[in-house]
Design an enzyme around this catalytic site. Structure first.
Site, PDB file in Angstrom:
ATOM      1  N   ASP A 391      12.755  16.255  -9.596  1.00  0.00           N
ATOM      2  CA  ASP A 391      13.146  16.406  -8.186  1.00  0.00           C
ATOM      3  C   ASP A 391      14.061  15.277  -7.716  1.00  0.00           C
ATOM      4  O   ASP A 391      14.989  15.508  -6.940  1.00  0.00           O
ATOM      5  CB  ASP A 391      11.901  16.409  -7.278  1.00  0.00           C
TER       6      ASP A 391
HETATM    7  P1  NAP Z   1       8.792  15.667 -10.825  1.00  0.00           P
HETATM    8  O1  NAP Z   1       9.786  16.317  -9.946  1.00  0.00           O
HETATM    9  O2  NAP Z   1       7.360  15.986 -10.618  1.00  0.00           O
HETATM   10  O3  NAP Z   1       9.202  16.010 -12.330  1.00  0.00           O
HETATM   11  C1  NAP Z   1       8.541  15.409 -13.403  1.00  0.00           C
HETATM   12  C2  NAP Z   1       9.027  16.054 -14.660  1.00  0.00           C
HETATM   13  O4  NAP Z   1       8.400  15.358 -15.729  1.00  0.00           O
HETATM   14  C3  NAP Z   1       8.639  17.503 -14.788  1.00  0.00           C
HETATM   15  O5  NAP Z   1       9.727  18.357 -14.538  1.00  0.00           O
HETATM   16  C4  NAP Z   1       8.100  17.624 -16.220  1.00  0.00           C
HETATM   17  O6  NAP Z   1       8.889  18.559 -16.932  1.00  0.00           O
HETATM   18  C5  NAP Z   1       8.326  16.238 -16.808  1.00  0.00           C
HETATM   19  N1  NAP Z   1       7.210  15.837 -17.654  1.00  0.00           N
HETATM   20  C6  NAP Z   1       5.894  15.949 -17.432  1.00  0.00           C
HETATM   21  N2  NAP Z   1       5.195  15.495 -18.461  1.00  0.00           N
HETATM   22  C7  NAP Z   1       6.096  15.068 -19.375  1.00  0.00           C
HETATM   23  C8  NAP Z   1       5.989  14.477 -20.661  1.00  0.00           C
HETATM   24  N3  NAP Z   1       4.790  14.249 -21.236  1.00  0.00           N
HETATM   25  N4  NAP Z   1       7.110  14.164 -21.305  1.00  0.00           N
HETATM   26  C9  NAP Z   1       8.326  14.420 -20.770  1.00  0.00           C
HETATM   27  N5  NAP Z   1       8.480  14.957 -19.547  1.00  0.00           N
HETATM   28  C10 NAP Z   1       7.375  15.287 -18.860  1.00  0.00           C
HETATM   29  O7  NAP Z   1       8.890  14.074 -10.764  1.00  0.00           O
HETATM   30  P2  NAP Z   1       9.913  13.096 -10.034  1.00  0.00           P
HETATM   31  O8  NAP Z   1      11.326  13.457 -10.346  1.00  0.00           O
HETATM   32  O9  NAP Z   1       9.410  11.731 -10.331  1.00  0.00           O
HETATM   33  O10 NAP Z   1       9.730  13.409  -8.488  1.00  0.00           O
HETATM   34  C11 NAP Z   1       8.514  13.109  -7.814  1.00  0.00           C
HETATM   35  C12 NAP Z   1       8.079  14.301  -6.993  1.00  0.00           C
HETATM   36  O11 NAP Z   1       6.720  14.118  -6.632  1.00  0.00           O
HETATM   37  C13 NAP Z   1       8.874  14.433  -5.703  1.00  0.00           C
HETATM   38  O12 NAP Z   1       8.997  15.785  -5.357  1.00  0.00           O
HETATM   39  C14 NAP Z   1       7.979  13.690  -4.692  1.00  0.00           C
HETATM   40  O13 NAP Z   1       8.187  14.079  -3.359  1.00  0.00           O
HETATM   41  C15 NAP Z   1       6.618  14.119  -5.187  1.00  0.00           C
HETATM   42  N6  NAP Z   1       5.527  13.203  -4.808  1.00  0.00           N
HETATM   43  C16 NAP Z   1       5.753  11.870  -4.810  1.00  0.00           C
HETATM   44  C17 NAP Z   1       4.741  11.030  -4.442  1.00  0.00           C
HETATM   45  C18 NAP Z   1       5.017   9.541  -4.357  1.00  0.00           C
HETATM   46  O14 NAP Z   1       4.388   8.868  -3.547  1.00  0.00           O
HETATM   47  N7  NAP Z   1       5.910   9.027  -5.197  1.00  0.00           N
HETATM   48  C19 NAP Z   1       3.445  11.515  -4.115  1.00  0.00           C
HETATM   49  C20 NAP Z   1       3.219  12.907  -4.186  1.00  0.00           C
HETATM   50  C21 NAP Z   1       4.295  13.742  -4.542  1.00  0.00           C
HETATM   51  P3  NAP Z   1       8.252  19.341 -18.178  1.00  0.00           P
HETATM   52  O15 NAP Z   1       7.000  19.968 -17.709  1.00  0.00           O
HETATM   53  O16 NAP Z   1       9.317  20.302 -18.575  1.00  0.00           O
HETATM   54  O17 NAP Z   1       8.016  18.306 -19.239  1.00  0.00           O
END
Ligand code: NAP
Length: 469
Positions: A391
């Protein structure tokens, strides 16, 4: 010195340590010391409370301390880092429940004492405590996937919620003048419990970080109100610190996501399509337009890279790849590349998630750059390496007004000459939406667990460097 003086002295020292702890937490170099200061402060506060002259028997206190310490130790030992937001949500729930129960017991003991300040504080305490309890359980359910992460909306939602808040606060005012109105007290508690559920229902997907901060603030304010109700200074101070820092963090997170705080809390509109329904289904297969490469292909590209930016995301946390990522940075630097890390404020699942993991792997803090500082540099960067981020690197946030993350600042990985992305599949990230970065012609996808892939890449890069020498 009397026992009362000793208790007040311990409370004073505890409060000072909480404030100094918070100050030290403001910087990664002193963060560990900040946590230790707060821990010592908490010990002093607990000791002070145990010396309280009103305690008639320690029997139930000891039983509670043993049970609570057992649960806390088990949570600390067995809940993995990636489940930290869920753990925090549960802790807030327990905190809210404790505050609400203390408030109910205080009301039953002193409800009609006639002290208006105490009655007002008790009313607010039970309302906020009950709201924090159910709201945090909802947040836990959403983060854990037990409850749908999509916003649940219905017509008149904001109006009915505001009405319920108004009735509950009017109930508190009524109780100040009529403390014997037990039924009104029960209504205040019930509305608090209901509002915890109703206020979190319409908040979905990417807004969860702000909700967690908000619940943190509610828990703090409830604890502060408890301090007024019990005449306990340390609770007033530490509740105010907790409430204040929760609100500040929530405001900072909303700013980082380019969302107004008010919009997150009252963002859902009745009848509107819930944001996350725009989500793409998981792309289980590899799109034909995608450029999927091997670890060796990635190593060949990186061998000639002079500038590299590493973008960590939640996947790095899941696979615990931070140590491998540090080794990769070292191998690239040994090959003459300038390596920096771009940290998105909401990457991962909790504020500061990436900073904590990279600090654990001893990545020097000077190599970490926040979004505002580094984003313009992607255009002049040879390779951007995305490790389990989705994201926070999704160009849809800039280009697709219908996207649920539209307007959120994202890292401009798509502007780098080449992007190498490590993830296991083409599935969407937290917000549940497709990411066109992964099918861009300048992007190479290396599919598989990030830890394994990056570990092999380190060896492959070292091999390329040896060959070139
Ligand atoms: P993300 O959008 O959740 O994407 C993480 C990616 O990691 C997934 O697409 C997944 O793809 C990949 N992944 C998972 N396990 C993996 C592994 N073992 N090896 C390789 N890849 C792996 O994460 P982000 O880009 O860090 O964005 C964070 C999101 O979480 C935002 O939408 C944010 O608003 C939300 N959020 C953030 C917080 C905060 O406080 N930081 C709290 C709650 C929610 P695959 O499944 O294809 O591997």
């Amino acid at each position: 010195m009397s026992t009362v003086d000793v208790v007040q002295l311990l409370y004073l020292c505890a409060s000072a340590l909480f404030i100094l702890g918070l100050q030290n937490l403001g910087n990664p170099d002193t963060g560990r010391r900040g946590v230790q200061m707060a821990e010592v402060g908490m010990v002093l506060a607990v000791v002070g409370t145990l010396l309280h002259h009103e305690i008639v028997s320690y029997q139930w206190i000891i039983i509670s301390v043993v049970i609570g310490s057992g649960i806390g130790t088990a949570m600390g030992l067995f809940i993995p880092m990636v489940k930290m937001p869920e753990r925090i949500a549960l802790s807030h729930a327990f905190g809210g429940l404790a505050v609400a129960l203390v408030g109910v017991s205080e009301y039953l003991r002193h409800g009609n004492d006639g002290n208006m300040l105490v009655m007002a504080a008790t009313g607010l305490e039970v309302f906020l405590g009950a709201l924090t309890f159910t709201g945090s359980l909802m947040a836990f359910g959403k983060l854990q996937g037990v409850i749908t992460g999509k916003p649940i909306t219905y017509r008149g939602q904001n109006i009915s919620n505001l009405l319920a808040v108004g009735i509950a606060l009017s109930g508190v005012v009524y109780l100040v003048f009529n403390p014997d109105a037990v039924a009104v007290f029960a209504v205040v508690v019930s509305l608090g419990l209901a509002l915890g559920v109703l206020l979190v229902l319409p908040i979905g997907g990417a807004d969860m970080p702000v909700v967690i901060c908000l619940l943190n603030a509610y828990a703090g304010l409830a604890a502060s109100a408890t301090g007024f109700a019990l005449g306990n200074n340390v609770l007033i101070i530490c509740g105010a610190l907790d409430g204040g820092s929760g609100i500040i963090l929530g405001l900072m997170m909303s700013k980082a996501m380019n969302r107004s705080f008010r919009n997150v809390v009252f963002g859902a509109t009745a009848g509107a399509a819930p944001a996350a329904t725009a989500a793409a289904p998981g792309l289980k297969s590899v799109p034909s337009s995608a450029n999927v490469g091997s670890v060796d292909d990635a190593a060949a590209v990186l061998a000639s890279a002079r500038s590299v930016i590493i973008v960590p995301g939640y996947g790095m946390a899941v696979s615990q790849a931070q140590h491998m990522v540090r080794d990769l940075a070292a191998a690239l630097a040994a090959n003459g590349a300038e390596v920096r890390y771009a940290i998105h404020p909401v990457a991962g699942r909790m504020p500061g998630h990436m900073n904590v993991l990279l600090a654990e792997a001893n990545v020097p803090y000077e190599q970490l750059f926040d979004l505002d500082t580094i984003n313009d540099d992607f255009a002049a960067t040879d390779v951007a390496i995305v490790v389990g981020a989705n994201d926070v690197v999704n160009p849809a946030a800039k280009t697709q007004p219908s996207s649920p993350i539209y307007g959120m600042p994202v890292l401009a990985v798509d502007k780098a000459r080449t992007a190498i992305c490590f993830k296991r599949s083409f599935d969407p990230g937290f917000a549940g939406i497709e990411n066109e970065l992964f099918t861009k012609s300048s992007t190479m996808m290396v599919l598989g667990d990030a830890r394994k892939s990056v570990s092999s890449l380190v060896q492959a890069v070292k091999g390329e460097v040896r060959q070139a020498a």
